[in-house]
Design a protein around this motif. Structure first.
Motif, PDB file in Angstrom:
ATOM      1  N   GLY A  42      -2.551   8.158 -88.177  1.00  0.00           N
ATOM      2  CA  GLY A  42      -2.161   9.523 -87.844  1.00  0.00           C
ATOM      3  C   GLY A  42      -1.531  10.213 -89.034  1.00  0.00           C
ATOM      4  N   ARG A  43      -1.264  11.483 -88.854  1.00  0.00           N
ATOM      5  CA  ARG A  43      -0.781  12.296 -89.974  1.00  0.00           C
ATOM      6  C   ARG A  43       0.552  11.810 -90.528  1.00  0.00           C
ATOM      7  NH1 ARG A  43       2.530  16.626 -90.444  1.00  0.00           N
ATOM      8  NH2 ARG A  43       2.116  18.109 -92.109  1.00  0.00           N
ATOM      9  N   ASN A  44       1.549  11.632 -89.664  1.00  0.00           N
ATOM     10  CA  ASN A  44       2.864  11.237 -90.138  1.00  0.00           C
ATOM     11  C   ASN A  44       2.872   9.800 -90.645  1.00  0.00           C
ATOM     12  OD1 ASN A  44       3.655  13.774 -89.392  1.00  0.00           O
ATOM     13  ND2 ASN A  44       4.806  13.144 -87.579  1.00  0.00           N
ATOM     14  N   GLY A  45       2.119   8.941 -89.989  1.00  0.00           N
ATOM     15  CA  GLY A  45       2.022   7.576 -90.476  1.00  0.00           C
ATOM     16  C   GLY A  45       1.384   7.505 -91.849  1.00  0.00           C
ATOM     17  N   SER A  46       0.435   8.409 -92.128  1.00  0.00           N
ATOM     18  CA  SER A  46      -0.223   8.409 -93.439  1.00  0.00           C
ATOM     19  C   SER A  46       0.769   8.748 -94.550  1.00  0.00           C
ATOM     20  CB  SER A  46      -1.381   9.408 -93.464  1.00  0.00           C
ATOM     21  OG  SER A  46      -0.938  10.751 -93.603  1.00  0.00           O
TER      22      SER A  46
ATOM     23  N   ALA B 224     -10.360  19.688 -88.028  1.00  0.00           N
ATOM     24  CA  ALA B 224      -9.362  20.752 -87.861  1.00  0.00           C
ATOM     25  C   ALA B 224      -8.020  20.211 -87.410  1.00  0.00           C
ATOM     26  CB  ALA B 224      -9.871  21.782 -86.854  1.00  0.00           C
ATOM     27  N   THR B 225      -8.010  19.059 -86.782  1.00  0.00           N
ATOM     28  CA  THR B 225      -6.755  18.459 -86.306  1.00  0.00           C
ATOM     29  C   THR B 225      -6.749  16.969 -86.633  1.00  0.00           C
ATOM     30  OG1 THR B 225      -7.668  17.929 -84.118  1.00  0.00           O
ATOM     31  CG2 THR B 225      -6.606  20.085 -84.382  1.00  0.00           C
ATOM     32  N   SER B 226      -5.560  16.405 -86.549  1.00  0.00           N
ATOM     33  CA  SER B 226      -5.423  14.955 -86.689  1.00  0.00           C
ATOM     34  C   SER B 226      -4.334  14.491 -85.743  1.00  0.00           C
ATOM     35  CB  SER B 226      -5.050  14.581 -88.126  1.00  0.00           C
ATOM     36  OG  SER B 226      -3.747  15.043 -88.446  1.00  0.00           O
ATOM     37  N   PRO B 227      -4.364  13.207 -85.319  1.00  0.00           N
ATOM     38  CA  PRO B 227      -3.265  12.681 -84.505  1.00  0.00           C
ATOM     39  C   PRO B 227      -1.962  12.771 -85.298  1.00  0.00           C
ATOM     40  CG  PRO B 227      -5.128  11.166 -84.536  1.00  0.00           C
ATOM     41  CD  PRO B 227      -5.402  12.200 -85.586  1.00  0.00           C
ATOM     42  N   THR B 228      -0.876  12.998 -84.600  1.00  0.00           N
ATOM     43  CA  THR B 228       0.419  13.094 -85.282  1.00  0.00           C
ATOM     44  C   THR B 228       1.027  11.720 -85.524  1.00  0.00           C
ATOM     45  OG1 THR B 228       0.814  15.245 -84.242  1.00  0.00           O
ATOM     46  CG2 THR B 228       2.720  14.129 -85.206  1.00  0.00           C
TER      47      THR B 228
ATOM     48  N   THR C 269      -1.840  17.420 -84.567  1.00  0.00           N
ATOM     49  CA  THR C 269      -1.410  18.326 -85.620  1.00  0.00           C
ATOM     50  C   THR C 269      -2.578  19.173 -86.067  1.00  0.00           C
ATOM     51  OG1 THR C 269       0.257  16.768 -86.419  1.00  0.00           O
ATOM     52  CG2 THR C 269      -0.421  18.492 -87.933  1.00  0.00           C
ATOM     53  N   THR C 270      -2.379  20.491 -86.051  1.00  0.00           N
ATOM     54  CA  THR C 270      -3.380  21.400 -86.595  1.00  0.00           C
ATOM     55  C   THR C 270      -3.126  21.558 -88.078  1.00  0.00           C
ATOM     56  OG1 THR C 270      -3.519  22.617 -84.512  1.00  0.00           O
ATOM     57  CG2 THR C 270      -4.336  23.726 -86.493  1.00  0.00           C
ATOM     58  N   LEU C 271      -4.142  21.329 -88.856  1.00  0.00           N
ATOM     59  CA  LEU C 271      -4.000  21.418 -90.306  1.00  0.00           C
ATOM     60  C   LEU C 271      -4.167  22.876 -90.707  1.00  0.00           C
ATOM     61  CD1 LEU C 271      -6.273  18.353 -91.029  1.00  0.00           C
ATOM     62  CD2 LEU C 271      -3.796  18.394 -90.854  1.00  0.00           C
ATOM     63  N   ASP C 272      -3.091  23.514 -91.121  1.00  0.00           N
ATOM     64  CA  ASP C 272      -3.118  24.956 -91.390  1.00  0.00           C
ATOM     65  C   ASP C 272      -2.631  25.250 -92.797  1.00  0.00           C
ATOM     66  OD1 ASP C 272      -3.123  27.652 -91.393  1.00  0.00           O
ATOM     67  OD2 ASP C 272      -1.786  27.922 -89.692  1.00  0.00           O
ATOM     68  N   ASP C 273      -3.580  25.507 -93.694  1.00  0.00           N
ATOM     69  CA  ASP C 273      -3.278  25.861 -95.082  1.00  0.00           C
ATOM     70  C   ASP C 273      -3.482  27.347 -95.349  1.00  0.00           C
ATOM     71  OD1 ASP C 273      -2.469  23.526 -96.102  1.00  0.00           O
ATOM     72  OD2 ASP C 273      -4.398  22.925 -96.916  1.00  0.00           O
ATOM     73  N   ALA C 274      -3.473  28.129 -94.318  1.00  0.00           N
ATOM     74  CA  ALA C 274      -3.867  29.528 -94.484  1.00  0.00           C
ATOM     75  C   ALA C 274      -2.986  30.266 -95.484  1.00  0.00           C
ATOM     76  CB  ALA C 274      -3.809  30.246 -93.130  1.00  0.00           C
ATOM     77  N   ASP C 275      -1.706  29.849 -95.576  1.00  0.00           N
ATOM     78  CA  ASP C 275      -0.793  30.551 -96.466  1.00  0.00           C
ATOM     79  C   ASP C 275      -0.753  29.951 -97.865  1.00  0.00           C
ATOM     80  OD1 ASP C 275       1.510  30.898 -93.712  1.00  0.00           O
ATOM     81  OD2 ASP C 275      -0.088  32.243 -94.389  1.00  0.00           O
ATOM     82  N   ASP C 276      -1.478  28.866 -98.057  1.00  0.00           N
ATOM     83  CA  ASP C 276      -1.448  28.178 -99.343  1.00  0.00           C
ATOM     84  C   ASP C 276      -2.682  28.525-100.161  1.00  0.00           C
ATOM     85  OD1 ASP C 276       0.863  27.006 -98.644  1.00  0.00           O
ATOM     86  OD2 ASP C 276      -0.009  25.058 -98.101  1.00  0.00           O
ATOM     87  N   THR C 277      -2.519  28.397-101.444  1.00  0.00           N
ATOM     88  CA  THR C 277      -3.660  28.515-102.345  1.00  0.00           C
ATOM     89  C   THR C 277      -4.093  27.120-102.727  1.00  0.00           C
ATOM     90  OG1 THR C 277      -2.844  30.598-103.220  1.00  0.00           O
ATOM     91  CG2 THR C 277      -4.469  29.422-104.548  1.00  0.00           C
ATOM     92  N   ALA C 278      -5.333  26.795-102.419  1.00  0.00           N
ATOM     93  CA  ALA C 278      -5.818  25.451-102.744  1.00  0.00           C
ATOM     94  C   ALA C 278      -5.793  25.251-104.243  1.00  0.00           C
ATOM     95  CB  ALA C 278      -7.237  25.260-102.213  1.00  0.00           C
ATOM     96  N   PRO C 279      -5.288  24.121-104.699  1.00  0.00           N
ATOM     97  CA  PRO C 279      -5.241  23.870-106.138  1.00  0.00           C
ATOM     98  C   PRO C 279      -6.625  23.733-106.721  1.00  0.00           C
ATOM     99  CG  PRO C 279      -4.667  21.897-104.919  1.00  0.00           C
ATOM    100  CD  PRO C 279      -4.796  22.988-103.918  1.00  0.00           C
TER     101      PRO C 279
END
Length: 465
Positions: free
Chosen positions: A108-112, A388-392, A443-453
């Protein structure tokens, strides 16, 4: 922990101010960016070329006959190849490095994030330790203070890793053939004065080493590298390439380099054979050996940078550029190695070496046996995007990880790294198939406010394909 969204693959080249290559640290490696068979093969073979492998072979040869040493290297090679192929094939199919892969495969996301932290600390720690050994070796061979050579080596490797996988592949193309040509020359010259048949059939010159102890040294020494093999295999195009390249690396590393070390150990009655390998090659040989050592150590820094990028995105919701992270880690590892601190942490790093194999056991069990979390990866693989999502959370995975670590750490029999890996694999498989491993939260993965490197510095064309 902050929620975060990734909309897919980051662009190959990007904005001004980017430092080096981001190397798809938080996305899949696109199919069109994968590398050819021979380029990847040289990357694998580069991991086989080091003086330390000759020293390991010689140390084993001092305590074992050639036939017993052959069995030990066979056992170690088979164990490593099974682990590398099972995990590396998953990385190739998904185009994901180990830290990111674990979001949908077992943790899951937090475990990763926890997986990323453990891997990053371990790899940057070994980067510092290897850099210290590097500096000490150069100092003893050509003079000058060890700290100066540590600084030179650390800066050089950091600069290489900043620009990413493709430039590391170019470096491997140059160094790998030179290293093995030089070593073949030196070793052939040393062994030419002795009967090869007599060395093969001679008894062990020192105290006997049990088969289990030798296999532990062989398989356990590279187990962490096997677990993080997706860092490399995500650039492969075919599963057959993963098998052929990793098997070739095992054959070269264990049977050719390792068993040659056994013969050298029989010849001199000691594990201290590095001077033999260097004795007839002069300054050129020393340079090649040092470059080959750097070629192995660049993977420690590279893998650590990928783990840190995933950790910061999960924990702090910040998308860092891998090139910038590499600079920070490289400077830290170099400074600590130059002042002589890193060698005091080898015991701690060895503990982490037992903590990482259970991650591999859980990945293999979930991806190939249980297969309850990987459905989103299957659905998005063809499009080359991330789910679009991952387990938390996957709490039972953390429990299994802890139990497997304790088995590897405190059980005296067998190979510790393999014990912990197999414990995790069996527990996860049994509990997963029984339906006892469940995910909690989405967990919804939301990078909308970020600029991808960006993936490469402005004006930098990809190389090494």
């Amino acid at each position: 922990m902050a929620a975060h969204k990734n909309t897919g693959a980051a662009p190959e080249a990007g904005g001004a101010g980017a430092v080096g290559s981001d190397d798809y640290a938080l996305s899949r490696v696109p199919r069109e960016k994968r590398l050819g068979f021979w380029t990847m093969l040289l990357q694998w073979l580069a991991q086989s070329g080091s003086i330390s492998q000759f020293t390991l072979g010689a140390t084993i040869g001092v305590g074992m006959s050639f036939g017993d040493a052959f069995l030990a290297f066979t056992l170690g090679a088979v164990i490593l190849e099974v682990v590398i192929f099972a995990i590396g094939l998953a990385g190739m199919r998904e185009g994901l490095a180990t830290p990111l892969l674990t979001r949908w495969v077992g943790f899951g996301r937090n475990g990763s994030a926890l997986v990323s932290l453990v891997i990053s600390i371990s790899l940057v720690g070994w980067f510092g330790v290897q850099n210290t050994i590097f500096g000490d070796s150069v100092s003893s061979l050509v003079g000058g203070p060890s700290w100066l050579w540590c600084a030179v080596a650390g800066v050089a490797i950091t600069v290489l890793v900043i620009f990413g996988f493709r430039y590391m592949a170019v470096f491997a193309k140059i160094v790998t053939p030179l290293f093995f040509a030089m070593v073949a020359w030196s070793v052939t010259d040393a062994l030419s004065e002795h009967s090869l048949s007599e060395l093969i059939h001679s008894p062990a010159p020192g105290q006997a080493i049990p088969l289990s102890v030798a296999a532990t040294a062989i398989a356990g020494g590279y187990m962490t590298g096997a677990i993080v093999s997706p860092e490399m295999t995500r650039y492969n195009r075919k599963g057959s390439h993963v098998f052929l390249q990793s098997a070739s690396s095992m054959i070269l590393s264990e049977y050719i380099v390792g068993l040659t070390g056994v013969l050298l150990g029989h010849m001199v009655g000691s594990g201290q054979v590095s001077q033999i390998v260097l004795s007839t090659s002069g300054v050129f040989g020393v340079l090649v050996v040092l470059m080959s050592t750097a070629k192995i150590n660049d993977w420690n820094l590279y893998g650590s940078s990928l783990g840190v990028v995933n950790f910061f995105q999960v924990v702090f919701g910040k998308r860092l550029h891998r090139g910038a992270v590499t600079i920070a880690l490289g400077v830290a590892g170099t400074v600590l190695s130059a002042v002589g601190i890193m060698t005091h942490f080898t015991d701690f790093l060895s503990v982490l070496g037992v903590a990482i194999p259970p991650v591999g056991g859980i990945i293999v069990a979930e991806y190939w046996v249980v297969r309850r979390m990987r459905a989103p990866l299957d659905a998005t693989r063809e499009a080359g995007t991330l789910p679009a999502t991952s387990p938390t959370w996957v709490p039972m995975s953390l429990v299994i990880w802890a139990v497997a670590f304790c088995v590897g750490k405190f059980y005296d029999g067998g190979i510790p790294a393999l014990n912990s890996l197999l414990t995790a694999f069996v527990l996860y498989s049994v509990l997963g198939l029984a339906g006892w491993i469940r995910t909690y939260g989405t967990t919804t993965l939301d990078d909308a406010d970020d600029t991808a490197p960006s993936q490469a510095a402005p004006g930098t064309a990809p190389v090494g394909a």
